[in-house]
Design an enzyme around this catalytic site. Structure first.
Site, short mmCIF file in Angstrom:
data_model
loop_
_atom_site.label_atom_id
_atom_site.label_comp_id
_atom_site.label_asym_id
_atom_site.label_seq_id
_atom_site.Cartn_x
_atom_site.Cartn_y
_atom_site.Cartn_z
N SER A 1 0.76 -1.04 0.14
CA SER A 1 -0.01 0.05 0.01
C SER A 1 0.88 1.23 0.04
CB SER A 1 -0.93 -0.14 1.22
OG SER A 1 -1.98 -0.71 0.89
N TYR B 1 -3.99 3.23 7.58
CA TYR B 1 -5.34 2.33 7.45
C TYR B 1 -6.28 3.14 8.68
CZ TYR B 1 -2.47 -0.95 4.98
OH TYR B 1 -1.48 -1.37 4.06
N VAL C 1 1.39 -3.89 3.87
CA VAL C 1 0.99 -4.87 4.65
C VAL C 1 2.31 -6.04 4.59
CG1 VAL C 1 -1.54 -4.96 4.64
CG2 VAL C 1 -0.29 -5.93 2.72
N TYR D 1 -1.96 -3.53 -11.09
CA TYR D 1 -1.96 -2.95 -9.49
C TYR D 1 -1.20 -4.05 -8.66
CZ TYR D 1 -3.99 -1.80 -4.91
OH TYR D 1 -4.00 -1.26 -3.83
N LYS E 1 0.56 3.27 -3.12
CA LYS E 1 -0.51 4.27 -3.33
C LYS E 1 -0.29 5.67 -3.60
CE LYS E 1 -3.58 0.72 -1.38
NZ LYS E 1 -4.51 0.60 0.15
#
Length: 309
Positions: A65, A245, A263, A193, A68
């Site tokens: 993540s 998160y 993660v 992705y 992102k």
């Protein structure tokens, strides 16, 4: 001025490392379950090029993540603020990062922010190119520039493992395709992705990326502006509000810096105008954040007054 030596940082790392036993590695992506939960490393990169580090600093993890933030910067540079935020929103969510709930409740099914999976998929969809290969090359080349490391690659094993188990992400994509947020082939978008999430870095690379965001888009060694200051500012804002998160609020109170976790156990930190922080610690808490990594940042924030608030 934090950490004047590697030894000083090593002592802080050892204090935090005892918390690794309280977490567990991500196992819903089979390839990630092979990580050593006891691993922990940290690097702090300063504007003058000084870098202090401790732990197993060459140990590679995948961005997951953390990617992102990087694709958001790239999409903003390519398509501009107005277009990007016509497809994704600005607001934090208290739901898990992979939740579909808010998509069903919002109108017209616009993801709440770019840091949840739905929003990140919508952002990756915006990366321009004629093929998955061309678009992925653009993303990984940007990571190389930000980190100053031309050797960066990706884990084909992790990408394949994620692609084969991405059923919830497929559901998010089909839902958004139904409502016109994305319009490409879902399997191609997931291929891109999962490769993006599988780019491999170590804590030194993360710290070097962090300093670019901390210095409003400027790379301190070459003095090149790698992204506009406004793009860096937007990314740091999302890191503060949504980067950890649904533990982002508590993190803002306890640490108080822009940060993004993944993660695989990575944390990218950007202390505005001061330094970049990179952490790798695969043992996660129930929110998906590195247990010992969070503790390490709490110690650093308390000891060196890092909070921007």
């Amino acid at each position: 001025m934090p950490c004047q030596s590697n030894e000083e940082l090593e002592s802080i790392l050892l204090e935090a490392k005892q918390y690794t036993s309280e977490g567990k590695v991500a196992d819903y992506i089979p390839a990630l379950s092979k990580a050593n939960p006891d691993d922990l490393s940290v690097a702090i990169f300063h504007p003058d090029g000084t870098c202090y580090s401790a732990g197993c600093i060459q140990e590679k993890i995948t961005l997951q993540s953390i990617s992102k933030v990087i694709t958001l910067a790239l999409a903003l540079m390519e398509s501009g603020e107005e277009y990007v935020f016509s497809k994704v929103g600005y607001e934090p969510t208290g739901d898990p990062f992979n939740s579909i709930v808010k998509l069903e409740m919002s109108n017209p099914s616009k993801p709440l922010n770019p840091m949840i999976n739905a929003g990140a998929l919508a952002v990756t969809h915006m990366i321009k190119g004629n093929s998955v290969e061309e678009r992925f090359r653009k993303i990984i080349d940007f990571v190389k520039r930000l980190s100053g490391n031309e050797e960066i690659s990706y884990s084909a094993e992790v990408a394949k493992s994620e692609f084969e188990t991405s059923h919830l992400n497929r559901a998010l994509c089909f839902f958004m395709k139904q409502h016109g947020i994305i319009n490409e082939d879902v399997e191609e978008l997931l291929d891109l992705y999962t490769k993006q999430c599988s780019i491999e870095v170590n804590c030194l690379d993360l710290a070097r990326i962090g300093i670019v965001f901390a210095l409003n888009g400027k790379e301190p060694i070459t003095n090149k502006q790698l992204m506009p200051a406004q793009v860096a500012r937007i990314c740091k804002t999302f890191m503060v509000t949504c980067g950890m998160y649904n533990a982002s609020g508590e993190f803002a109170v306890r640490v108080g810096i822009p940060a993004k976790s993944g993660v695989a156990g990575g944390i990218l930190g950007a202390v505005p105008n001061r330094f970049g922080i990179g952490i790798s610690g695969p043992a996660l808490d129930d929110k998906g954040n590195s247990v010992a990594g969070l503790k390490l940042l709490e110690i650093l924030a308390s000891k060196y007054e890092l909070s921007m608030f």
